[in-house]
Design an enzyme around this catalytic site. Structure first.
Site, PDB file in Angstrom:
ATOM      1  N   LYS A  13      37.839  53.615  38.068  1.00  0.00           N
ATOM      2  CA  LYS A  13      39.229  53.952  38.401  1.00  0.00           C
ATOM      3  C   LYS A  13      40.218  53.258  37.463  1.00  0.00           C
ATOM      4  O   LYS A  13      41.124  53.887  36.951  1.00  0.00           O
ATOM      5  CB  LYS A  13      39.573  53.522  39.840  1.00  0.00           C
ATOM      6  CG  LYS A  13      38.886  54.324  40.916  1.00  0.00           C
ATOM      7  CD  LYS A  13      39.491  54.024  42.290  1.00  0.00           C
ATOM      8  CE  LYS A  13      39.350  52.574  42.699  1.00  0.00           C
ATOM      9  NZ  LYS A  13      37.985  52.128  42.985  1.00  0.00           N
ATOM     10  N   ARG A  86      42.728  53.356  51.262  1.00  0.00           N
ATOM     11  CA  ARG A  86      41.322  52.978  51.279  1.00  0.00           C
ATOM     12  C   ARG A  86      40.687  53.218  52.643  1.00  0.00           C
ATOM     13  O   ARG A  86      39.517  52.904  52.845  1.00  0.00           O
ATOM     14  CB  ARG A  86      41.196  51.506  50.930  1.00  0.00           C
ATOM     15  CG  ARG A  86      40.552  51.260  49.569  1.00  0.00           C
ATOM     16  CD  ARG A  86      40.478  49.762  49.378  1.00  0.00           C
ATOM     17  NE  ARG A  86      39.479  49.388  48.409  1.00  0.00           N
ATOM     18  CZ  ARG A  86      39.711  49.240  47.115  1.00  0.00           C
ATOM     19  NH1 ARG A  86      40.888  49.472  46.625  1.00  0.00           N
ATOM     20  NH2 ARG A  86      38.738  48.846  46.322  1.00  0.00           N
ATOM     21  N   ARG A 120      30.475  43.841  34.480  1.00  0.00           N
ATOM     22  CA  ARG A 120      31.838  44.081  34.001  1.00  0.00           C
ATOM     23  C   ARG A 120      32.507  42.800  33.514  1.00  0.00           C
ATOM     24  O   ARG A 120      32.384  41.750  34.119  1.00  0.00           O
ATOM     25  CB  ARG A 120      32.643  44.678  35.151  1.00  0.00           C
ATOM     26  CG  ARG A 120      34.082  44.955  34.848  1.00  0.00           C
ATOM     27  CD  ARG A 120      34.648  45.974  35.779  1.00  0.00           C
ATOM     28  NE  ARG A 120      34.818  45.493  37.137  1.00  0.00           N
ATOM     29  CZ  ARG A 120      35.344  46.237  38.111  1.00  0.00           C
ATOM     30  NH1 ARG A 120      35.698  47.478  37.882  1.00  0.00           N
ATOM     31  NH2 ARG A 120      35.477  45.730  39.316  1.00  0.00           N
ATOM     32  N   ARG A 150      35.647  39.056  37.029  1.00  0.00           N
ATOM     33  CA  ARG A 150      36.404  39.010  38.275  1.00  0.00           C
ATOM     34  C   ARG A 150      35.599  38.267  39.328  1.00  0.00           C
ATOM     35  O   ARG A 150      34.394  38.454  39.421  1.00  0.00           O
ATOM     36  CB  ARG A 150      36.686  40.436  38.771  1.00  0.00           C
ATOM     37  CG  ARG A 150      38.139  40.807  38.727  1.00  0.00           C
ATOM     38  CD  ARG A 150      38.339  42.265  38.997  1.00  0.00           C
ATOM     39  NE  ARG A 150      37.962  42.671  40.344  1.00  0.00           N
ATOM     40  CZ  ARG A 150      38.114  43.902  40.813  1.00  0.00           C
ATOM     41  NH1 ARG A 150      38.619  44.836  40.033  1.00  0.00           N
ATOM     42  NH2 ARG A 150      37.754  44.207  42.024  1.00  0.00           N
ATOM     43  N   ARG A 161      31.441  45.271  49.284  1.00  0.00           N
ATOM     44  CA  ARG A 161      32.477  46.209  48.831  1.00  0.00           C
ATOM     45  C   ARG A 161      31.967  47.646  48.865  1.00  0.00           C
ATOM     46  O   ARG A 161      32.687  48.562  49.250  1.00  0.00           O
ATOM     47  CB  ARG A 161      32.925  45.858  47.407  1.00  0.00           C
ATOM     48  CG  ARG A 161      33.921  44.695  47.382  1.00  0.00           C
ATOM     49  CD  ARG A 161      33.960  44.025  46.028  1.00  0.00           C
ATOM     50  NE  ARG A 161      34.510  44.859  44.981  1.00  0.00           N
ATOM     51  CZ  ARG A 161      34.332  44.622  43.678  1.00  0.00           C
ATOM     52  NH1 ARG A 161      33.624  43.580  43.279  1.00  0.00           N
ATOM     53  NH2 ARG A 161      34.867  45.433  42.788  1.00  0.00           N
TER      54      ARG A 161
HETATM   55  P1  ADP Z   1      37.432  47.868  43.239  1.00  0.00           P
HETATM   56  O1  ADP Z   1      37.849  49.278  43.510  1.00  0.00           O
HETATM   57  O2  ADP Z   1      36.700  47.690  41.961  1.00  0.00           O
HETATM   58  O3  ADP Z   1      36.680  47.247  44.387  1.00  0.00           O
HETATM   59  P2  ADP Z   1      40.217  46.878  43.458  1.00  0.00           P
HETATM   60  O4  ADP Z   1      40.845  46.054  42.416  1.00  0.00           O
HETATM   61  O5  ADP Z   1      40.786  48.224  43.722  1.00  0.00           O
HETATM   62  O6  ADP Z   1      38.682  46.920  43.053  1.00  0.00           O
HETATM   63  O7  ADP Z   1      40.240  46.074  44.867  1.00  0.00           O
HETATM   64  C1  ADP Z   1      39.754  44.750  44.984  1.00  0.00           C
HETATM   65  C2  ADP Z   1      39.848  44.286  46.428  1.00  0.00           C
HETATM   66  O8  ADP Z   1      41.226  44.267  46.849  1.00  0.00           O
HETATM   67  C3  ADP Z   1      39.156  45.183  47.454  1.00  0.00           C
HETATM   68  O9  ADP Z   1      37.782  44.884  47.568  1.00  0.00           O
HETATM   69  C4  ADP Z   1      39.942  44.847  48.723  1.00  0.00           C
HETATM   70  O10 ADP Z   1      39.520  43.629  49.287  1.00  0.00           O
HETATM   71  C5  ADP Z   1      41.363  44.646  48.212  1.00  0.00           C
HETATM   72  N1  ADP Z   1      42.134  45.917  48.289  1.00  0.00           N
HETATM   73  C6  ADP Z   1      42.537  46.683  47.249  1.00  0.00           C
HETATM   74  N2  ADP Z   1      43.194  47.786  47.681  1.00  0.00           N
HETATM   75  C7  ADP Z   1      43.201  47.716  49.032  1.00  0.00           C
HETATM   76  C8  ADP Z   1      43.701  48.553  50.081  1.00  0.00           C
HETATM   77  N3  ADP Z   1      44.315  49.711  49.831  1.00  0.00           N
HETATM   78  N4  ADP Z   1      43.516  48.145  51.364  1.00  0.00           N
HETATM   79  C9  ADP Z   1      42.913  46.989  51.657  1.00  0.00           C
HETATM   80  N5  ADP Z   1      42.389  46.166  50.732  1.00  0.00           N
HETATM   81  C10 ADP Z   1      42.536  46.519  49.431  1.00  0.00           C
END
Ligand code: ADP
Ligand code: ZN
Length: 208
Positions: A13, A86, A120, A150, A161
C-alpha cells in the site's frame, strides 16, 4: 477523486500510495504514518497508539476516526486514504463525513506477506526496500540515508497484524463491493512498477 487503498500488511500500500498520490495529485493520508509521527513526537496519541501497534492490534476507533475526520475537514476532494478504514465501524463512520468514489484493493497471496514484511527496510524519505534486493547495502538508493526496520515488522507482531487484517479489515472488501466501489488488483508476484501499471489502468478508466 477520493479513494481508499485497501490491502493486507505487506501488500504494498505504502509504495503504491506514493506513486498514486504523485500521478493523480491526491493528498495522501496514512493513519500508520500519522501514528508513527505521534510516537516519535512523544504525544499522548502516540503513547496510546504504541501499545496497540506493538501488539499488532488496531488503535481504538474513537481516536483513529477523530484523526481522519480532522484531516478531511481541511479538504473535501482529492484524497487517498491509506490504512483507513480498517474495520466496518470505521467504514461506516467514514461514510458519514466523506464521499468515497473508489476502494482500490491490492490483493497479495497470504504466503508472500510474512517474508515481505519481515524483510522490509525503510528510509525516512519514504522509500522502502526488501533485504533481498539490497545486496548487503544499508543506505537508501534515493537519498543515501541509513535504512531502518519498522518496530512492528517482526515475526511476532506480524502474525497478529495479519490476523487483525483477516478478521477485521478483509470484510471491507465486500462492504465496498456491495456499493459497487471496489476495484481489485491481483498483484501476484508482479513488481511494484507492474502493479502500478495495473493501478493506473483502473484509475484512468475510472476517471473517464
Ligand atoms: P501495515 O498496513 O503495514 O500494517 P500501517 O502503517 O498502515 O501498516 O499501520 C501500522 C499500525 O498502525 C497498524 O498495525 C495499527 O496498529 C495502526 N493503525 C493504522 N491504521 C489504523 C486504523 N485505521 N485503525 C486502527 N489502527 C490503525
Ligand atoms: Zn531515502
Amino acid at each position: 477523486m477520493n479513494i481508499i487503498l485497501l490491502g493486507a500488511p505487506g501488500a504494498g500500500k505504502g509504495t503504491q500510495a506514493a506513486k498514486i498520490a504523485e500521478k493523480y495529485s491526491l493528498l495522501h493520508i496514512s493513519t500508520g504514518d500519522i501514528f508513527r509521527a505521534n510516537i516519535k513526537g512523544g504525544t499522548e496519541i502516540g503513547k496510546l497508539a504504541k501499545s496497540y501497534i506493538d501488539a499488532g492490534k488496531l488503535v481504538p476507533d474513537e481516536v483513529t476516526c477523530e484523526i481522519v475526520k480532522g484531516r478531511l475537514t481541511e479538504i473535501n476532494d482529492g484524497f487517498m486514504l491509506d490504512g483507513f478504514p480498517r474495520n466496518l465501524f470505521q467504514a461506516q463512520e467514514l461514510d458519514k463525513f466523506a464521499k468515497i468514489d473508489l476502494c482500490l484493493n491490492l490483493d497479495v497471496d497470504d504466503r508472500l506477506l510474512l517474508d515481505r514484511i519481515c524483510g522490509r527496510r525503510m528510509c525516512v524519505c519514504g522509500a522502502s526496500y526488501h533485504v533481498s534486493s539490497l545486496g548487503g547495502k544499508t543506505a537508501c538508493e534515493k537519498c543515501g540515508k541509513e535504512l531502518y526496520q519498522r518496530e512492528d515488522d517482526n515475526p511476532q507482531t506480524v502474525g497478529a497484524r495479519l490476523e487483525t487484517y483477516n478478521k477485521q479489515t478483509s470484510p471491507l472488501i465486500s462492504y465496498y463491493g456491495k456499493q459497487n466501489k471496489l476495484a481489485t488488483v491481483d498483484c501476484g508476484t508482479m513488481s511494484p512498477d507492474e502493479v502500478f501499471g495495473c493501478v493506473v489502468k483502473v484509475l484512468d478508466k475510472f476517471i473517464k
